[in-house]
Enzyme design. Structure first.
Site, PDB file in Angstrom:
ATOM      1  N   LEU A 613     -13.248   7.884   3.289  1.00 43.20           N
ATOM      2  CA  LEU A 613     -12.900   9.308   3.263  1.00 43.20           C
ATOM      3  C   LEU A 613     -11.909   9.642   4.363  1.00 43.20           C
ATOM      4  O   LEU A 613     -11.102  10.545   4.245  1.00 43.20           O
ATOM      5  CB  LEU A 613     -14.153  10.172   3.451  1.00 43.20           C
ATOM      6  CG  LEU A 613     -15.173  10.182   2.325  1.00 43.20           C
ATOM      7  CD1 LEU A 613     -16.409  10.940   2.763  1.00 43.20           C
ATOM      8  CD2 LEU A 613     -14.569  10.827   1.088  1.00 43.20           C
ATOM      9  N   GLY A 614     -12.052   8.904   5.463  1.00 40.83           N
ATOM     10  CA  GLY A 614     -11.184   9.207   6.583  1.00 40.83           C
ATOM     11  C   GLY A 614     -11.392   8.201   7.694  1.00 40.83           C
ATOM     12  O   GLY A 614     -12.195   7.270   7.585  1.00 40.83           O
ATOM     13  N   GLY A 616     -11.490   7.843  12.154  1.00 48.14           N
ATOM     14  CA  GLY A 616     -11.446   8.490  13.453  1.00 48.14           C
ATOM     15  C   GLY A 616     -11.514   7.436  14.537  1.00 48.14           C
ATOM     16  O   GLY A 616     -11.483   6.235  14.243  1.00 48.14           O
ATOM     17  N   GLY A 617     -11.603   7.882  15.786  1.00 48.83           N
ATOM     18  CA  GLY A 617     -11.686   6.958  16.897  1.00 48.83           C
ATOM     19  C   GLY A 617     -12.923   6.080  16.810  1.00 48.83           C
ATOM     20  O   GLY A 617     -12.982   4.971  17.329  1.00 48.83           O
ATOM     21  N   PHE A 618     -13.899   6.565  16.077  1.00 52.87           N
ATOM     22  CA  PHE A 618     -15.199   5.929  15.964  1.00 52.87           C
ATOM     23  C   PHE A 618     -15.160   4.790  14.943  1.00 52.87           C
ATOM     24  O   PHE A 618     -15.872   3.799  15.059  1.00 52.87           O
ATOM     25  CB  PHE A 618     -16.143   7.031  15.470  1.00 52.87           C
ATOM     26  CG  PHE A 618     -17.593   6.726  15.519  1.00 52.87           C
ATOM     27  CD1 PHE A 618     -18.215   6.096  14.450  1.00 52.87           C
ATOM     28  CD2 PHE A 618     -18.358   7.096  16.609  1.00 52.87           C
ATOM     29  CE1 PHE A 618     -19.573   5.848  14.486  1.00 52.87           C
ATOM     30  CE2 PHE A 618     -19.709   6.842  16.647  1.00 52.87           C
ATOM     31  CZ  PHE A 618     -20.314   6.215  15.582  1.00 52.87           C
ATOM     32  N   GLY A 619     -14.321   4.909  13.954  1.00 53.53           N
ATOM     33  CA  GLY A 619     -14.248   3.942  12.857  1.00 53.53           C
ATOM     34  C   GLY A 619     -13.975   4.692  11.571  1.00 53.53           C
ATOM     35  O   GLY A 619     -13.454   5.801  11.596  1.00 53.53           O
ATOM     36  N   VAL A 621     -14.917   6.601   7.912  1.00 53.16           N
ATOM     37  CA  VAL A 621     -15.931   7.454   7.298  1.00 53.16           C
ATOM     38  C   VAL A 621     -15.920   7.151   5.799  1.00 53.16           C
ATOM     39  O   VAL A 621     -14.857   7.137   5.174  1.00 53.16           O
ATOM     40  CB  VAL A 621     -15.622   8.941   7.537  1.00 53.16           C
ATOM     41  CG1 VAL A 621     -16.708   9.813   6.925  1.00 53.16           C
ATOM     42  CG2 VAL A 621     -15.495   9.222   9.020  1.00 53.16           C
ATOM     43  N   LYS A 635     -20.376   7.865   8.678  1.00 50.80           N
ATOM     44  CA  LYS A 635     -19.423   7.476   9.720  1.00 50.80           C
ATOM     45  C   LYS A 635     -19.968   6.222  10.375  1.00 50.80           C
ATOM     46  O   LYS A 635     -20.983   6.264  11.066  1.00 50.80           O
ATOM     47  CB  LYS A 635     -19.314   8.636  10.711  1.00 50.80           C
ATOM     48  CG  LYS A 635     -18.295   8.446  11.792  1.00 50.80           C
ATOM     49  CD  LYS A 635     -17.883   9.799  12.375  1.00 50.80           C
ATOM     50  CE  LYS A 635     -18.359   9.954  13.791  1.00 50.80           C
ATOM     51  NZ  LYS A 635     -17.912  11.184  14.425  1.00 50.80           N
ATOM     52  N   ASP A 733     -13.426  19.119  21.961  1.00 50.39           N
ATOM     53  CA  ASP A 733     -12.387  18.564  21.096  1.00 50.39           C
ATOM     54  C   ASP A 733     -12.166  19.455  19.882  1.00 50.39           C
ATOM     55  O   ASP A 733     -12.116  18.995  18.744  1.00 50.39           O
ATOM     56  CB  ASP A 733     -12.746  17.136  20.680  1.00 50.39           C
ATOM     57  CG  ASP A 733     -11.516  16.338  20.243  1.00 50.39           C
ATOM     58  OD1 ASP A 733     -10.383  16.842  20.445  1.00 50.39           O
ATOM     59  OD2 ASP A 733     -11.685  15.239  19.696  1.00 50.39           O
TER      60      ASP A 733
END
Ligand SMILES: *[C@@H]1O[C@H](CO)[C@@H](O)[C@H](O)[C@H]1NC(C)=O
Ligand SMILES: *[C@@H]1O[C@H](CO)[C@@H](O)[C@H](O)[C@H]1NC(C)=O
Ligand SMILES: *[C@@H]1O[C@H](CO)[C@@H](O)[C@H](O)[C@H]1NC(C)=O
Ligand SMILES: *[C@@H]1O[C@H](CO)[C@@H](O)[C@H](O)[C@H]1NC(C)=O
Ligand SMILES: *[C@@H]1O[C@H](CO)[C@@H](O)[C@H](O)[C@H]1NC(C)=O
Ligand SMILES: *[C@@H]1O[C@H](CO)[C@@H](O)[C@H](O)[C@H]1NC(C)=O
Length: 938
Positions: A613-614, A616-619, A621, A635, A733
């Site tokens: 889906l997307g 981010g900095g985390f990995g 999603v 996520k 953020d």
């Protein structure tokens, strides 16, 4: 350790027995009946995997239909026919007890038996309740026609049986069987006491007249059949998306809502109707089926209210108002008017006519009609039934052992006696399986039949010893085990019951059974010792093998940290409880309220992490579906992520604690070995940034009213963090990509990885060694002091407001990188108000309202934090702007206004595309009550 391994191995072994008889990751079960065992394929139109029915039933014979009837749908090519037995069933397992499901069965005769004579009729049951009589002639004489029947029911157990009952009018057969989970809130007319059987589900004036809309356009895979008649009705449509708002009870796909029929002029009515299935019309007779109708409406044309344009109409049933007032659908918003309770008439004639004030003709986008069936019959006791099924499976008993063991009485299993007390589920009181060729040991499931009085297993080939657990059955008076190959001695518990006279145990003619004294106890002991000698090495070997496998898997995992697809995680041995403190707060939080997922579960939910889906900095999603069909976003922390375990824990803990309608909520988390993931509610419409840029799912430009609404919603989310939480939380953020929109375009704040607690009381301001925030959104004061406050969030929110007004990103790159704050201030200083507002809105706003929002944004982005308002001030001021805007034109949404006690007005909607082809049973006559066969697709 050894026990754990054993459990795992046993679990795997048990799983192998029915590898396919399980729902897929969406909770769907899709069965192509009569397909060769183990075969499966992907359906072209839906991309759903259809499997053979071999794992779901143990009766019947497979056939292919005759070549001349082979149609385009592969599901119809083969079928299973049931020449033997009165009742034959399919068993669907691993369902969620109490959840609502859609069940669909289809039947295509196609001269499979070469007799050229379809069965006249047979009955279908869902569990112990009558569903429908399948009458092949209702679908026309053509043997190539497909009959499809569908029901929406609440399932009482985690397994459900669908049974075909031979009523003496031909051999039952079935071509396909589908099961789809629905949301709990859907179709409120379906309850534990009553199910809904579909009469019609029609998509008015579809773009492609031959296409039935279903999955993936409808995530719940309902079939929306085409409905049109160009000689009577005009058609209107839009290419814009139609949305649902409020608690969406139906989630009609927007593809269905995008098209509608209207009458050719405002003085004509839209009308349709059907006759009750009952042949004897008596309005007061409760045995006549009750019907519920659901009418779906959305305005598809942009009306000019100031010119007096108005579309308003009455909905009448049998010439009486069905909904008490004139109704006006909202532009691109899905609404439904529906019966909350079934109504009973001999005939139903709906007409929709324009009110006197209406300047435009009535409209109808889609309609659904169901009749209710009672689902109140009680099946066999919830302990007895599974025990009886386990016994059946263990010995492969055929007889008529199909469906519920005791209900209905006329189809109770041969050899079983049941007690039927009013208002209680039937209990099994006796079992006679004598001379039934049973061979293996005595099933432990007999000991679960707590109401058992009489057990006859005589004259079989039963081996092994007699289980002592049988002595625990309080009502058991006779056990007949004579004529078997049992060994060992009679257990002490049973001996006691025999001695006190409460039990008659017959065990004659078992040559190896020891019934007297010490000599046989000795023999028994020797034997059991030998058994241990054999068993111990086997156990040791298995443990060694499992440890080796574990090591192998762990190695492999460490060798390839990057890719996440198609990898099986081994259950970690030792998982520490997840709890740390956050910020300056020492009350440590445990993640107990939320669901904890294993990595394997996540793999299943996300279908092997196949849709991103997307990122981010985390990995990444991923898209996923829970067992109950709820769509979620998963996520998963990537191993290479620079966002660490600490941020993961921080976010998980904060989300466990806080709940607000404008904060994205967490459904659960996963901490399985090194795997970490958070499972969120699904935000179908993506980020606010995409919508501002016009690259969002709807592609268009967000209207001012929607922007204002989203601004207020996000502000409310932040206000809650700042003032509703103790200690207050600073998001740190805030940006347009961290504000997400759900299917109803409601904004929620997301991404709490950097959120910190802020302790006012001790005045110990928080210092952070890393500067959080994204360029363009950073509070200059925070940048200078490294000390975040709630006012740093206010600054960032001001930037989001400017984005909403201008339609531009936080940092403009042309001609040189400039912050949006600087850009707007420069223009406004020159009095160039118009030049700041997003030109794409084409003046569709009240300039005073926009000016007020700009003012708020400028205050929020003041250089010094003391000059900035609090989020509470911002919310109050935005609220005023919304009111101003709402006073300007007709309201954005009316939602849930309710009429009389039998009807509700209601707002709804949802996603998607085009597909399949199944014939449609038309007892619903359209558009007249005369014998018009109506639309059939083949
Ligand atoms: C049906 O047809 C398929 C493929 O044509 C074939 O493999 C299968 O054996 C046939 N089944 C029966 C019951 O004849
Ligand atoms: C099936 O339907 C036909 C036509 O509707 C009717 O004449 C016939 O009696 C029905 N058969 C049964 C067994 O219900
Ligand atoms: C309608 O859909 C069918 C099946 O997908 C397709 O073959 C046909 O070309 C479509 N017709 C139109 C007019 O788009
Ligand atoms: C529409 O239907 C209502 C209720 O049946 C009726 O009272 C009214 O006269 C009708 N209006 C028009 C314009 O036909
Ligand atoms: C029609 O319009 C008039 C004047 O605006 C209003 O008084 C009346 O209530 C309206 N009637 C309906 C049925 O809405
Ligand atoms: C028991 O099994 C033997 C051989 O396996 C068979 O010959 C015999 O008929 C069976 N007895 C019964 C009562 O089923």
């Amino acid at each position: 350790m050894a026990t754990r391994r054993w459990l795992l191995l046993l679990f795997l072994a048990a799983g192998v027995l029915q590898p396919l008889a399980q729902p897929d990751s969406r909770g769907f079960i899709s069965i192509d009946c009569g397909l060769a065992e183990e075969a499966s394929y992907m359906d072209d139109t839906t991309t759903l995997a259809y499997v053979s029915d071999a794992g779901f039933t143990d009766a019947g014979t497979n056939y292919n239909i005759s070549a001349e009837y082979l149609g385009f749908s592969r599901r119809g090519h083969n079928l299973r026919s049931f020449p033997d037995g009165v009742r034959n069933c399919y068993t669907l397992r691993s369902l969620v007890s109490g959840l609502k499901y859609l069940i669909r069965a289809s039947f295509l005769y196609g001269n499979y038996d070469g007799l050229n004579r379809p069965p006249a009729s047979f009955d279908l049951h869902i569990g112990v309740n009558f569903w429908k009589t399948v009458n092949m002639s209702t679908w026309g004489a053509d043997q190539g026609n497909t009959a499809t029947v569908e029901a929406i029911i609440v399932v009482p157990n985690d397994l459900l049986q669908v049974c075909l009952v031979n009523t003496g009018s031909g051999t039952p057969f079935i071509s396909s069987l589908d099961l789809r989970p629905l949301k709990r809130t859907f179709y409120p007319q379906a309850t534990a006491e009553q199910g809904l059987v579909m009469l019609a589900r029609l998509n008015a004036a579809p773009v492609n007249k031959t296409v039935t809309i279903r999955y993936p356009d409808d995530p719940h895979d309902r079939l929306w059949y085409p409905w049109f008649d160009a000689t009577i009705w005009a058609e209107i449509s839009t290419t814009e998306r139609v949305y649902g708002i409020g608690d969406d009870l139906f989630e009609v796909p927007w593809k269905v809502m995008q098209t509608a029929i209207v009458t050719r002029n405002a003085s004509k009515n839209i009308w349709f109707g059907w006759e009750s299935l009952d042949t004897e019309p008596r309005d007061d007779d409760p045995s006549r089926p009750g019907y519920v109708a659901i009418l779906h409406f959305a305005e598809l044309q942009l009306l000019n209210a100031s010119n007096g344009d108005l579309r308003q109409f009455y909905i009448n049933l049998n010439d009486e108002l069905a909904y008490p007032t004139g109704f006006t659908p909202e532009h691109l918003i899905s609404n439904a008017i529906y019966d909350t309770k079934p109504s009973r008439h001999s005939g139903y004639n709906f007409s929709i006519n324009a009110t006197a004030n209406s300047t435009l003709p009535p409209i109808l986008n889609a309609v659904e009609v169901y009749y209710v069936i009672p689902t109140t019959n009680l099946g066999t006791d919830s302990q007895d039934a599974p025990a009886a099924m386990a016994i059946k499976a263990k010995y492969g008993v055929r007889k008529n052992w199909m469906g519920d063991p005791c209900f209905p009485r006329t189809m109770a299993w041969d050899g079983l006696n049941c007690s039927y007390a009013a208002a209680n589920p039937p209990r099994i009181t006796s079992i006679n399986l004598s001379s039934s060729g049973l061979n293996s040991d005595i099933s432990s499931s007999f000991a679960h039949l707590k109401a058992l009085q009489y057990l006859d297993l005589s004259n079989n080939n039963l081996t092994g010893s007699i289980p002592d657990a049988l002595s625990q059955l309080p009502s058991l008076t006779v056990i007949d085990l004579s004529g078997n190959q049992l060994n060992g001695s009679i257990p002490s518990g049973l001996l006691k019951r025999i001695q006190d006279g409460s039990l008659d145990l017959r065990h004659g003619n078992n040559p190896n059974l020891c019934t007297d004294g010490n000599s046989c106890q000795l023999a028994a002991k020797k034997k059991s010792k030998l058994a241990i000698y054999v068993a111990v090495p086997v156990l040791v070997i298995m443990v060694i093998v499992s440890v080796a496998l574990l090591v192998f898997f762990l190695r492999r995992r460490n060798q390839q940290p990057g890719s996440m697809k198609n990898r099986r995680a081994v259950k970690p041995q030792n998982e520490e409880a997840m709890s740390t403190s956050y910020g300056g707060d020492d009350d440590s939080l445990r993640l107990v309220e939320n669901r904890r997922f294993t990595y394997e579960e996540l793999e299943r939910i996300t279908h092997g992490f196949d849709q991103v889906l997307g990122q981010g900095g985390f990995g990444y999603v991923y898209d996923g579906f829970l067992e109950d069909g709820t769509q979620v976003a998963v996520k998963l922390r990537s191993h290479s992520s620079n966002q660490g375990v600490k941020e993961f824990l921080a976010e998980a803990q904060i989300l466990t604690r806080i709940h607000h309608k404008n904060l994205v909520s967490m459904i659960g988390y996963c901490k399985d070995g090194e795997y970490m993931a958070l499972v969120y509610e699904y935000m179908a419409q993506g980020t606010l940034r995409e919508h501002i840029a016009g690259s969002g799912h709807n592609g268009g430009c967000l209207p001012w009213r929607q922007r204002l609404k989203n601004a207020l919603e996000s502000a409310q989310g932040l206000e809650y963090l700042h003032t509703g939480c103790n200690p207050p939380l600073i998001h740190r953020d805030v940006k347009a990509t961290n504000i997400l929109l759900n299917a109803r375009l409601e904004a929620k704040i997301a991404d709490f990885g950097l959120t910190k607690a802020f302790d006012y009381h001790n005045n110990t301001h928080l210092f952070t060694n890393t500067l959080a925030f994204t360029p363009g959104y950073v509070d200059p004061e925070y940048q200078a002091t490294m000390q975040p406050t709630t006012k740093s969030d206010v600054y960032s929110f001001g930037v989001v407001l400017l984005e909403l007004v201008t339609g531009k990103p936080a940092i403009l790159s042309d001609p040189e990188p400039t912050s949006i704050v600087q850009w707007a201030r420069q223009r406004l200083a020159r009095g160039n108000m118009e030049g700041v507002v997003d030109a794409r809105m084409q003046g569709g706003y009240d300039i005073n309202g926009v000016w007020k929002v700009v003012e708020i944004a400028l205050k929020c982005t003041a250089q010094g934090s003391a000059q900035r308002p609090t989020m509470a001030d911002v919310v109050a001021q935005l609220q005023e702007c919304v009111e101003l805007e709402e006073g300007r034109a007709p309201s954005f949404h009316t939602g849930g206004s309710s009429g009389d006690e039998n009807y509700n007005a209601y707002a709804s909607a949802q996603s998607t595309d085009v597909s399949s082809n199944t014939a449609f049973e038309t007892e619903l006559r359209i558009p007249t009550l005369a014998a018009d066969p109506g639309p059939t697709a083949r």
